[in-house]
Write an enzyme that holds these catalytic residues in place. Structure first.
Site, PDB file in Angstrom:
ATOM      1  N   GLY A   1      -4.879  -1.739   4.857  1.00 28.79           N
ATOM      2  CA  GLY A   1      -4.051  -2.860   4.409  1.00 28.79           C
ATOM      3  C   GLY A   1      -4.709  -4.207   4.677  1.00 28.79           C
ATOM      4  N   ARG A   2      -5.245  -4.373   5.903  1.00 30.53           N
ATOM      5  CA  ARG A   2      -5.818  -5.686   6.271  1.00 30.53           C
ATOM      6  C   ARG A   2      -7.203  -5.900   5.684  1.00 30.53           C
ATOM      7  NH1 ARG A   2      -4.723  -2.241  10.281  1.00 30.53           N
ATOM      8  NH2 ARG A   2      -6.419  -1.373  11.508  1.00 30.53           N
TER       9      ARG A   2
ATOM     10  N   LYS B   1       0.841  -1.200   0.000  1.00 29.78           N
ATOM     11  CA  LYS B   1       0.000   0.000   0.000  1.00 29.78           C
ATOM     12  C   LYS B   1       0.874   1.246   0.000  1.00 29.78           C
ATOM     13  CE  LYS B   1      -3.583   2.338   2.600  1.00 29.78           C
ATOM     14  NZ  LYS B   1      -4.529   2.335   3.693  1.00 29.78           N
TER      15      LYS B   1
ATOM     16  N   HIS C   1      -4.850 -32.999  17.935  1.00 23.59           N
ATOM     17  CA  HIS C   1      -3.711 -33.841  18.340  1.00 23.59           C
ATOM     18  C   HIS C   1      -2.550 -32.980  18.820  1.00 23.59           C
ATOM     19  CE1 HIS C   1      -5.672 -37.443  16.796  1.00 23.59           C
ATOM     20  NE2 HIS C   1      -6.178 -36.611  15.907  1.00 23.59           N
TER      21      HIS C   1
ATOM     22  N   GLU D   1      10.406  -4.793   4.444  1.00 24.70           N
ATOM     23  CA  GLU D   1      10.463  -6.198   4.032  1.00 24.70           C
ATOM     24  C   GLU D   1      10.163  -6.329   2.540  1.00 24.70           C
ATOM     25  OE1 GLU D   1       8.831  -4.964   6.587  1.00 24.70           O
ATOM     26  OE2 GLU D   1       9.006  -6.238   8.369  1.00 24.70           O
TER      27      GLU D   1
ATOM     28  N   LYS E   1       9.166  -0.450  14.282  1.00 25.50           N
ATOM     29  CA  LYS E   1       9.773  -0.133  12.977  1.00 25.50           C
ATOM     30  C   LYS E   1      10.868   0.925  13.165  1.00 25.50           C
ATOM     31  CE  LYS E   1       5.707  -0.791  10.011  1.00 25.50           C
ATOM     32  NZ  LYS E   1       4.729  -0.132   9.157  1.00 25.50           N
TER      33      LYS E   1
ATOM     34  N   GLU F   1      -4.826  -6.340  14.823  1.00 26.03           N
ATOM     35  CA  GLU F   1      -4.306  -5.042  14.376  1.00 26.03           C
ATOM     36  C   GLU F   1      -5.443  -4.010  14.371  1.00 26.03           C
ATOM     37  OE1 GLU F   1      -2.583  -3.974  10.276  1.00 26.03           O
ATOM     38  OE2 GLU F   1      -0.778  -4.427  11.412  1.00 26.03           O
TER      39      GLU F   1
HETATM   40  O1  F6P Z   1       3.195  -2.685   9.716  1.00 21.38           O
HETATM   41  C1  F6P Z   1       1.836  -2.952   9.599  1.00 21.38           C
HETATM   42  C2  F6P Z   1       1.348  -2.693   8.219  1.00 21.38           C
HETATM   43  O2  F6P Z   1       1.281  -1.332   7.982  1.00 21.38           O
HETATM   44  C3  F6P Z   1       0.009  -3.364   7.972  1.00 21.38           C
HETATM   45  O3  F6P Z   1      -1.052  -2.617   8.421  1.00 21.38           O
HETATM   46  C4  F6P Z   1       0.044  -3.554   6.502  1.00 21.38           C
HETATM   47  O4  F6P Z   1      -0.898  -4.489   6.068  1.00 21.38           O
HETATM   48  C5  F6P Z   1       1.478  -4.015   6.312  1.00 21.38           C
HETATM   49  O5  F6P Z   1       2.207  -3.264   7.238  1.00 21.38           O
HETATM   50  C6  F6P Z   1       2.035  -3.840   4.931  1.00 21.38           C
HETATM   51  O6  F6P Z   1       1.995  -2.513   4.515  1.00 21.38           O
HETATM   52  P1  F6P Z   1       2.181  -2.115   3.010  1.00 21.38           P
HETATM   53  O7  F6P Z   1       1.076  -2.732   2.224  1.00 21.38           O
HETATM   54  O8  F6P Z   1       2.132  -0.622   2.989  1.00 21.38           O
HETATM   55  O9  F6P Z   1       3.518  -2.635   2.556  1.00 21.38           O
END
Ligand code: F6P
Length: 546
Positions: free
Chosen positions: A265-266, A205, A382, A211, A510, A351
């Site tokens: 995002g979620r 987003k 199990h 990452e 972060k 979240e």
């Molecule tokens: O760090 C949390 C977050 O902002 C989530 O809310 C989001 O889904 C995820 O990181 C990834 O964010 P992006 O889509 O901006 O890479």
């Protein structure tokens, strides 16, 4: 919107004290028709909450709580596209993405649908092109592998849906999901792939997430090294709200799919973040998935609270969490293809609602967000079910199970369903010492053995569970299941009076990671300014790493 929950919550507290000795087996014994009163069925799907520790009075008080929290008004505000995400000053309108019936929907006064439809069309054409072979790799061959690079909402939704809908994925395509900054994730994924026929979708987003950007650069370098820099344009596409940042990464304009700041995002699986899934399953099933989400929007906005499944799911969980003081909530799909659903819900619920500050800036008045965890049944049986049956704290559970398998063997499915229903029954009914005694006697145990072993074989029962039974795990049904939980989370956020759509809690970690990266990377960098634990760990890491 002034609200006052004092009366509703104190009535519930009094009711809890008055009914604390009442158990679910007693409720079933007293009312053999209990199931018919405590379940709601809509087309193809049923929510049974009769094994929860609730009476008609509990439910009526919980309905009163929803009314006191002004659920109707807040829901109307959500669907009106008002800026209900107050800390980010944004509307919350992911429902527009699954609005396939074409109702007008505006975000903060601006019609959202033309933009939504334009991206939906472009996604569909692109997905058809990749699936059908009209859009090819740089060497002119059909793509065989799609790698989604993203994290959080840009990974969990599509990864979960791709697994859930695997029978619908074209046999010539494999979908992969890379999220962790741990180089093992991208490394292991790339190892098994033919880069010549691999398409990468960079999903973010913000297009700044550490990452995702790190993994995207690693993938880009691998493609450039193997296929040449010119091939990058054919092997990458991107999904984001930050179109300018994508241009810097060098992805061609017609391979870029946008979405909007009113999609959290979620909540973004319904947007172009779902592109990998649409490529996999095809355009028509993807639109069915969207339609499933819309089915639940329709239900959530029209059904009275007494028959409103997301609202009831929310209220029952609030009863367990805030009034019975049960801190956790398990989600156990008896559906192997929903293996990633609990992880998806962890982000969606924790979240969204893991907050301590209310909308007015003060501390929240109720305990928010239980800990969500889960694994598919029967595997969980199990592993950790021992604790669910005999641990000191009851864990409320949502069971999810399909009436018929999508494509699996019927005998397997019969065993699966029997196990699911048996767990709910066992957790509700339990087994008393007298029953254990009789059973051991029948097996020929002597009095001493019965006295010694008997107590260990007792099950307290009275452990609350709900069951969502659905016809089968089709794209449309998956859309419905996700939207049910989304609106459950919304309803809970309304009652807890929090902003369910921000996530400031992820920021501090972060920031601190950003400060530590240079210290971790440079072995000579001083750790003097750090706390002794962090400094001690870095020193030890340097020694161990040699
Ligand atoms: O760090 C949390 C977050 O902002 C989530 O809310 C989001 O889904 C995820 O990181 C990834 O964010 P992006 O889509 O901006 O890479």
């Amino acid at each position: 919107m002034a609200r006052d929950l004092t009366h509703a919550t104190s009535a519930l507290k009094t009711h809890q004290l008055e009914t604390r000795g009442v158990t679910t087996p007693q409720l079933f014994d007293a009312d053999p028709q209990r199931f018919s009163k405590f379940h709601v069925a809509i087309d193809g799907l049923l929510f049974d909450y009769s094994k929860q520790r609730v009476t008609a009075e509990t439910m009526s008080l919980l309905h009163g709580l929803a009314r006191a929290a002004k659920l109707d008004e807040r829901r109307a505000a959500l669907f009106s596209g008002a800026k209900i995400n107050i800390t980010e000053d944004r509307a919350v309108l992911h429902m527009a993405l699954r609005n396939v019936s074409g109702r007008p929907m505006a975000a903060d006064g601006t019609d959202a649908m033309p933009g939504v439809i334009e991206v939906r069309e472009r996604m569909g054409a692109f997905a058809d092109g990749v699936r059908g072979g009209a859009i090819t790799a740089a060497n002119g061959e059909r793509f065989t592998d799609i790698v989604n690079i993203g994290i959080g909402g840009s990974d969990l939704g599509p990864a979960m849906a791709a697994r859930a809908l695997s029978p619908y994925v074209a046999p010539h395509l494999s979908l992969h999901y890379v999220s962790n900054v741990d180089g093992a994730d991208i490394g292991d994924t790339l190892k098994g792939l033919a880069l010549e026929t691999t398409l990468f979708i960079v999903c973010s987003k913000t297009f700044t997430t550490l990452e995702t950007m790190t993994n995207a650069r690693t993938a880009r370098a691998a493609v450039a090294a193997r296929l040449g820099e010119a091939a990058v344009a054919d092997h990458f596409c991107a999904v984001s709200t930050q179109l300018d940042k994508i241009a810097e990464f060098g992805i061609r304009e017609d391979r870029v799919f946008g979405f909007w700041d009113w999609v959290g995002g979620r909540y973004s699986i319904w947007s172009a973040i779902g592109l990998s899934v649409e490529i996999g399953i095809g355009r028509a099933p993807w639109e069915q998935f969207l339609a499933g989400g819309e089915d639940i929007d329709e239900h959530f906005t029209t059904a009275p609270v007494e028959k409103n499944i997301p609202a009831l799911m929310a209220l029952v969980e609030i009863w367990n969490h805030d009034f019975l003081d049960l801190a956790t909530q398990a989600v156990i799909p008896y559906d192997q293809r929903l293996a990633r659903f609990p992880a998806y819900l962890q982000q969606l619920e924790m979240e969204s609602n893991g907050k301590s500050v209310s909308l007015d800036g003060g501390p929240v008045e109720m305990k928010t967000a239980p800990v969500i965890f889960g694994e598919p049944g029967t595997n969980g049986q199990h592993a950790f079910f021992q604790m669910l049956h005999q641990g000191t704290e009851p864990v409320p559970i949502d069971f999810l199970v399909a009436a018929k398998p999508t494509d699996a063997d019927q005998h397997h499915h019969d065993l699966l369903v029997a196990n699911c229903f048996a767990q709910g029954e066992a957790l509700m009914r339990g087994r008393s010492l007298a029953e254990v005694d009789a059973q051991l006697r029948k097996q020929g145990a002597d009095a001493a053995a019965i006295e010694r072993i008997g107590p260990h074989k007792v099950f307290s029962g009275n452990r609350p569970t709900s069951t969502i039974l659905y016809e089968s795990l089709t794209p449309r049904m998956l859309g419905r299941l996700i939207a049910l939980y989304e609106h459950k989370v919304f309803t809970q956020g309304v009652i807890w009076n929090i902003d369910s759509f921000d996530q400031w809690g992820v920021e501090l970690g972060k920031e601190l990671a950003g400060r530590l990266v240079p210290i971790v990377s440079d072995r000579n960098a001083s750790t003097a300014q750090l706390d002794s634990s962090t400094a001690g760990l870095i020193d030890a890491m340097r020694r161990l790493a040699g």
